[in-house]
Design a protein around this motif. Structure first.
Motif, PDB file in Angstrom:
ATOM      1  N   GLN A 389       0.827  -1.215   0.000  1.00  0.00           N
ATOM      2  CA  GLN A 389       0.000   0.000   0.000  1.00  0.00           C
ATOM      3  C   GLN A 389       0.853   1.254   0.000  1.00  0.00           C
ATOM      4  O   GLN A 389       0.554   2.227  -0.688  1.00  0.00           O
ATOM      5  CB  GLN A 389      -0.874  -0.002   1.243  1.00  0.00           C
ATOM      6  N   ARG A 393       1.111   4.325  -2.802  1.00  0.00           N
ATOM      7  CA  ARG A 393       0.923   5.748  -2.500  1.00  0.00           C
ATOM      8  C   ARG A 393       2.142   6.581  -2.913  1.00  0.00           C
ATOM      9  O   ARG A 393       2.001   7.661  -3.473  1.00  0.00           O
ATOM     10  CB  ARG A 393       0.713   5.934  -0.998  1.00  0.00           C
ATOM     11  N   ALA A 396       2.375   6.753  -6.715  1.00  0.00           N
ATOM     12  CA  ALA A 396       1.333   7.635  -7.259  1.00  0.00           C
ATOM     13  C   ALA A 396       1.672   9.095  -6.967  1.00  0.00           C
ATOM     14  O   ALA A 396       1.426   9.984  -7.799  1.00  0.00           O
ATOM     15  CB  ALA A 396      -0.017   7.275  -6.648  1.00  0.00           C
ATOM     16  N   GLU A 399       4.254  10.099  -9.455  1.00  0.00           N
ATOM     17  CA  GLU A 399       3.610  10.277 -10.770  1.00  0.00           C
ATOM     18  C   GLU A 399       2.874  11.620 -10.818  1.00  0.00           C
ATOM     19  O   GLU A 399       2.927  12.347 -11.812  1.00  0.00           O
ATOM     20  CB  GLU A 399       2.608   9.134 -11.027  1.00  0.00           C
TER      21      GLU A 399
ATOM     22  N   ARG B  68       1.097  -5.097 -10.251  1.00  0.00           N
ATOM     23  CA  ARG B  68       1.567  -4.557 -11.539  1.00  0.00           C
ATOM     24  C   ARG B  68       2.988  -4.966 -11.900  1.00  0.00           C
ATOM     25  O   ARG B  68       3.333  -5.028 -13.068  1.00  0.00           O
ATOM     26  CB  ARG B  68       1.446  -3.026 -11.549  1.00  0.00           C
ATOM     27  N   ARG B  69       3.794  -5.226 -10.892  1.00  0.00           N
ATOM     28  CA  ARG B  69       5.179  -5.598 -11.187  1.00  0.00           C
ATOM     29  C   ARG B  69       5.330  -7.081 -11.513  1.00  0.00           C
ATOM     30  O   ARG B  69       6.435  -7.564 -11.752  1.00  0.00           O
ATOM     31  CB  ARG B  69       6.072  -5.237  -9.999  1.00  0.00           C
ATOM     32  N   VAL B  78       2.362   1.371 -13.917  1.00  0.00           N
ATOM     33  CA  VAL B  78       1.868   2.684 -13.472  1.00  0.00           C
ATOM     34  C   VAL B  78       0.843   2.435 -12.371  1.00  0.00           C
ATOM     35  O   VAL B  78       0.097   1.452 -12.434  1.00  0.00           O
ATOM     36  CB  VAL B  78       1.229   3.450 -14.663  1.00  0.00           C
ATOM     37  N   THR B  79       0.789   3.305 -11.381  1.00  0.00           N
ATOM     38  CA  THR B  79      -0.119   3.035 -10.260  1.00  0.00           C
ATOM     39  C   THR B  79      -1.577   3.135 -10.692  1.00  0.00           C
ATOM     40  O   THR B  79      -1.930   3.844 -11.645  1.00  0.00           O
ATOM     41  CB  THR B  79       0.093   4.029  -9.110  1.00  0.00           C
ATOM     42  N   GLU B  80      -2.407   2.486  -9.911  1.00  0.00           N
ATOM     43  CA  GLU B  80      -3.842   2.501 -10.204  1.00  0.00           C
ATOM     44  C   GLU B  80      -4.430   3.891 -10.002  1.00  0.00           C
ATOM     45  O   GLU B  80      -5.480   4.208 -10.582  1.00  0.00           O
ATOM     46  CB  GLU B  80      -4.587   1.449  -9.372  1.00  0.00           C
ATOM     47  N   ILE B  81      -3.786   4.722  -9.211  1.00  0.00           N
ATOM     48  CA  ILE B  81      -4.279   6.091  -9.014  1.00  0.00           C
ATOM     49  C   ILE B  81      -4.284   6.822 -10.366  1.00  0.00           C
ATOM     50  O   ILE B  81      -5.300   7.363 -10.807  1.00  0.00           O
ATOM     51  CB  ILE B  81      -3.369   6.881  -8.023  1.00  0.00           C
ATOM     52  N   SER B  82      -3.123   6.813 -11.016  1.00  0.00           N
ATOM     53  CA  SER B  82      -3.006   7.506 -12.308  1.00  0.00           C
ATOM     54  C   SER B  82      -3.886   6.843 -13.365  1.00  0.00           C
ATOM     55  O   SER B  82      -4.542   7.527 -14.159  1.00  0.00           O
ATOM     56  CB  SER B  82      -1.551   7.505 -12.788  1.00  0.00           C
ATOM     57  N   GLN B 104      -9.332  -4.595  -2.144  1.00  0.00           N
ATOM     58  CA  GLN B 104      -8.690  -4.284  -0.870  1.00  0.00           C
ATOM     59  C   GLN B 104      -8.346  -2.807  -0.725  1.00  0.00           C
ATOM     60  O   GLN B 104      -7.833  -2.408   0.310  1.00  0.00           O
ATOM     61  CB  GLN B 104      -7.437  -5.137  -0.669  1.00  0.00           C
ATOM     62  N   ASP B 105      -8.608  -2.041  -1.755  1.00  0.00           N
ATOM     63  CA  ASP B 105      -8.338  -0.606  -1.684  1.00  0.00           C
ATOM     64  C   ASP B 105      -9.600   0.175  -1.948  1.00  0.00           C
ATOM     65  O   ASP B 105     -10.419  -0.206  -2.779  1.00  0.00           O
ATOM     66  CB  ASP B 105      -7.345  -0.177  -2.784  1.00  0.00           C
ATOM     67  N   MET B 122      -6.205   7.288   0.052  1.00  0.00           N
ATOM     68  CA  MET B 122      -6.457   5.839   0.010  1.00  0.00           C
ATOM     69  C   MET B 122      -6.787   5.345   1.402  1.00  0.00           C
ATOM     70  O   MET B 122      -6.366   5.951   2.384  1.00  0.00           O
ATOM     71  CB  MET B 122      -5.184   5.103  -0.438  1.00  0.00           C
TER      72      MET B 122
END
Lengths: 409, 271
Positions: A389, A393, A396, A399, B68-69, B78-82, B104-105, B122
């Protein structure tokens, strides 16, 4: 603990003697392992203290002095803190409390903290620290000396703290027979001032773009260096960092680890146990922690002939002391000086200093265009570390920063 | 030339394939299960088969999600946020705030008209307010997760669950059943519990929602009870895309396309 520090000293000395092994961070680690050894070898009078205690003054009185949170951090960094946290819980401390202090309580209960000659608590930075010192005093059957640090820097407040420092000296003499030699104190303060002047140079160099400082190089530097104030090692150690950083800038800049893409400010304290995230930030994403909140000289040189007033001012000026506006303006000053793109607040679990004002600090930095990522990390207890987690964070956040224009462009 | 996005989450692995015009060619959603590498392979194979493509047709692959890795052959992770920000903007261009509730998020993301993230929050290391929470509650109620989404209809909404913790909430649900509480009231209480947790996260980054059109993604967006409860608590309309569970994978595919075509370059280094 003594064996641990001795082993660390042996290992670091061997590494420092090896070709290319002489790095500033290793020299730093060596000096603090030596401090740990002095605390635990039974051959030096020890003073356990609060974070902003006057360590140079105590050094001048012949004490090896240290804030107790150092023990919590050392146990965490050596990977053995669980046992001590468990013991603290068994003794009734709630697991929601700051783990630095829980670790100290556990270490004391398990006989892992030497009984000191003197205990000096300070009201800054936190109540948990005060409570921990009170518990130590009760457990170790020692009188507790308490310094109430006023919240603002007025002449009356400085006088109030000077009076307490004078009383502290008298009390220590009464308790231990150790007297303060004014000439020795003046020489100690001169060395403190010289160390601080070199530290200022280190910080000036670290602010260079790209920074010559790698993310973990100045970790805990600002909070730990005062433990060596007044000793020649403080000056020598600061010079090692200064010369290394100056050399890196002369040879083209950068910290030699990564190509700097994003500059970060780390609020409050770092994560003390081994974790992969700061390295990941630096090496995978080019996001470098170029400054920590406490890597900040917030006081003027101290007059060796009138040292108590300068020491009092130094104590009051700590970023964690006083109204939150003062802390926010110091954070803004650091953000500007280092031209950071963003800030990370670990919001250390159980710490009111770290978490209580996080929204205000976030807003204060947002006012100058610097976003803040608030994590929720226990900086000492690795058992609640949610790596996946936190990684998401942090990635992100980077980014997001990369997509923004720099606050300083 | 096609672009592939894979979102490997804790509950499902989603794949989206887009063409050069960013049009969706195919998508697949499979359960992640215990072995996420297998789920990745299956999800990708399903989408490729639906699109009638072979590996050589794929110009770039971007992965996202917690695994993702672990995605082989990726051009980038790339993170799920973006990715969620990019994905929802493509589907619902007015959106400026996305609520994503996955396995889970749960997260809230504020972004601009180009999908650049301005802020996000988050959930912490706790399953409250996530799909896992609802899964556990469906188990306690002995109903299917799909069925759970409908069960609050007609509830008076008078029952409040006091436990935030998933484990304790499960016990509380069992106690409520034993005490004879109506299932619809329990489910309405659960929905409010999830919504309450998520609305705090939203308000933390967007205290004023009046100018921020809100959308929702993730599997929980199929649960109309939770959506309704969120709308009530936030006092906003929440737009739901047709397939809310593929938003992250779509965003990843869009990022893959942009990078492959040399668009959306990152900011220059600071030196």
């Amino acid at each position: 603990m003594l064996q641990q520090f001795e082993r660390t000293i042996d290992a670091l000395e061997a590494k420092l003697a090896a070709p290319q092994g002489n790095t500033p961070r290793r020299r730093y680690a060596l000096e603090f392992a030596r401090l740990g050894k002095r605390l635990y070898d039974g051959r030096h009078p020890v003073a356990w203290c609060g974070v902003v205690a006057p360590f140079d003054l105590l050094n001048a009185m012949g004490f090896t002095s240290c804030f107790v949170e150092f023990v919590g951090a050392s146990l965490a960094s050596s990977g053995v803190v669980d046992t001590f946290l468990d013991r603290a819980e068994q003794d009734g401390l709630v697991p929601d409390m700051c783990a630095y202090h829980r670790a100290v309580a556990g270490a004391a209960a398990l006989g892992m903290m030497p009984v000191p000659q003197v205990l000096v608590a300070t009201s800054c930075p936190c109540f948990a620290g005060q409570a921990t010192m009170e518990n130590l005093a009760r457990l170790m059957e020692r009188e507790l000396i308490f310094l109430h640090v006023p919240l603002e820097q007025t002449p009356e407040a400085v006088r109030y703290l000077v009076d307490q420092l004078e009383s502290m000296i008298t009390q220590i003499t009464a308790l231990t027979g150790r007297r303060l030699d004014p000439d020795k104190l003046a020489r100690t303060i001169e060395r403190s001032n010289r160390a601080v002047a070199v530290i200022e140079e280190v910080f000036e160099l670290a602010a260079h773009i790209p920074s010559p400082s790698a993310s973990r190089e100045l970790k805990d530097f600002g909070i730990a260096m005062p433990l060596l104030f007044g000793r020649p090692e403080a000056i020598e150690l600061a010079q090692v960092f200064r010369d290394a950083f100056a050399g890196r800038i002369r040879s083209g800049g950068g910290n030699g680890v990564t190509k700097e893409r994003v500059r970060l400010l780390w609020i409050q304290n770092r994560i003390q146990f081994r974790e992969p995230l700061v390295k990941m930030l630096e090496q995978e994403l080019g996001a470098v922690v170029v400054v920590d909140e406490l890597n900040h000289v917030t006081w003027d040189p101290i007059d060796p002939q009138n040292p108590l007033e300068g020491i009092a001012r130094r104590m009051i000026s700590n970023p964690f002391n006083g109204p939150i506006e003062s802390r926010i303006s110091k954070l803004q000053a650091l953000a500007r000086r280092y031209r950071v793109d963003g800030a990370i607040n670990p919001c250390n679990w159980g710490c009111r200093q770290g978490a209580g004002a996080r929204g205000l600090m976030q807003t204060g930095l947002a006012e100058i265009g610097v976003p803040v990522l608030n994590l929720e990390v226990d900086c000492v207890d690795p058992r609640s570390f949610a790596e996946g987690q936190l990684r998401t964070r942090l990635e992100a956040f980077v980014e997001m920063l990369e997509a923004k224009s720099s606050p300083w462009s | 030339m096609y672009f592939l996005g894979i979102d490997i989450g804790s509950l499902s692995c989603d794949t989206v394939i887009i063409d050069q015009t960013s049009g969706i060619v195919a998508s697949a959603v499979v359960p992640t299960g215990a072995r996420n590498v297998k789920a990745i392979e299956r999800s990708k194979a399903d989408a490729m088969s639906l699109a009638g493509l072979i590996d050589e047709d794929i110009a770039a692959l971007v992965s996202t999600g917690y695994g993702r890795r672990r995605v082989a052959g990726r051009s980038a992770a790339v993170t799920e946020i973006s990715c969620h920000a990019r994905g929802i903007l493509h589907l619902l261009p007015e959106t400026r705030l996305l609520i994503d509730i996955g396995g889970q998020d749960s997260k809230a993301i504020v972004f601009d008209g180009e999908g650049n993230v301005a802020n996000f929050s988050m959930n912490d290391k706790c399953a409250a307010g996530t799909g896992r929470f609802l899964e556990a509650m469906a188990r306690a109620l002995e109903v299917d997760i799909i069925e759970l989404a409908q069960l609050d209809r007609g509830a008076r909404g008078e029952l409040t669950l006091s436990s935030m913790c998933t484990v304790f909430a499960e016990s509380e649900v069992v106690s409520l059943i034993a005490d004879g509480a109506e299932v619809k009231e329990i489910v309405a209480g659960l929905n409010r519990s999830v919504a309450n947790r998520v609305q705090s996260m939203v308000k933390r980054i967007a205290p004023d929602l009046s100018c921020l059109p809100v959308a929702m993604s993730g599997g929980v967006a199929y649960n109309e009870g939770v959506v309704r409860s969120l709308q009530t608590q936030l006092d906003v309309e929440i737009a739901i895309p047709e397939k809310p569970d593929i938003v992250g994978a779509l965003g990843a595919a869009l990022v893959a396309r942009e990078r492959a075509l040399g668009q959306g370059e990152k900011r220059r280094p600071t030196e």
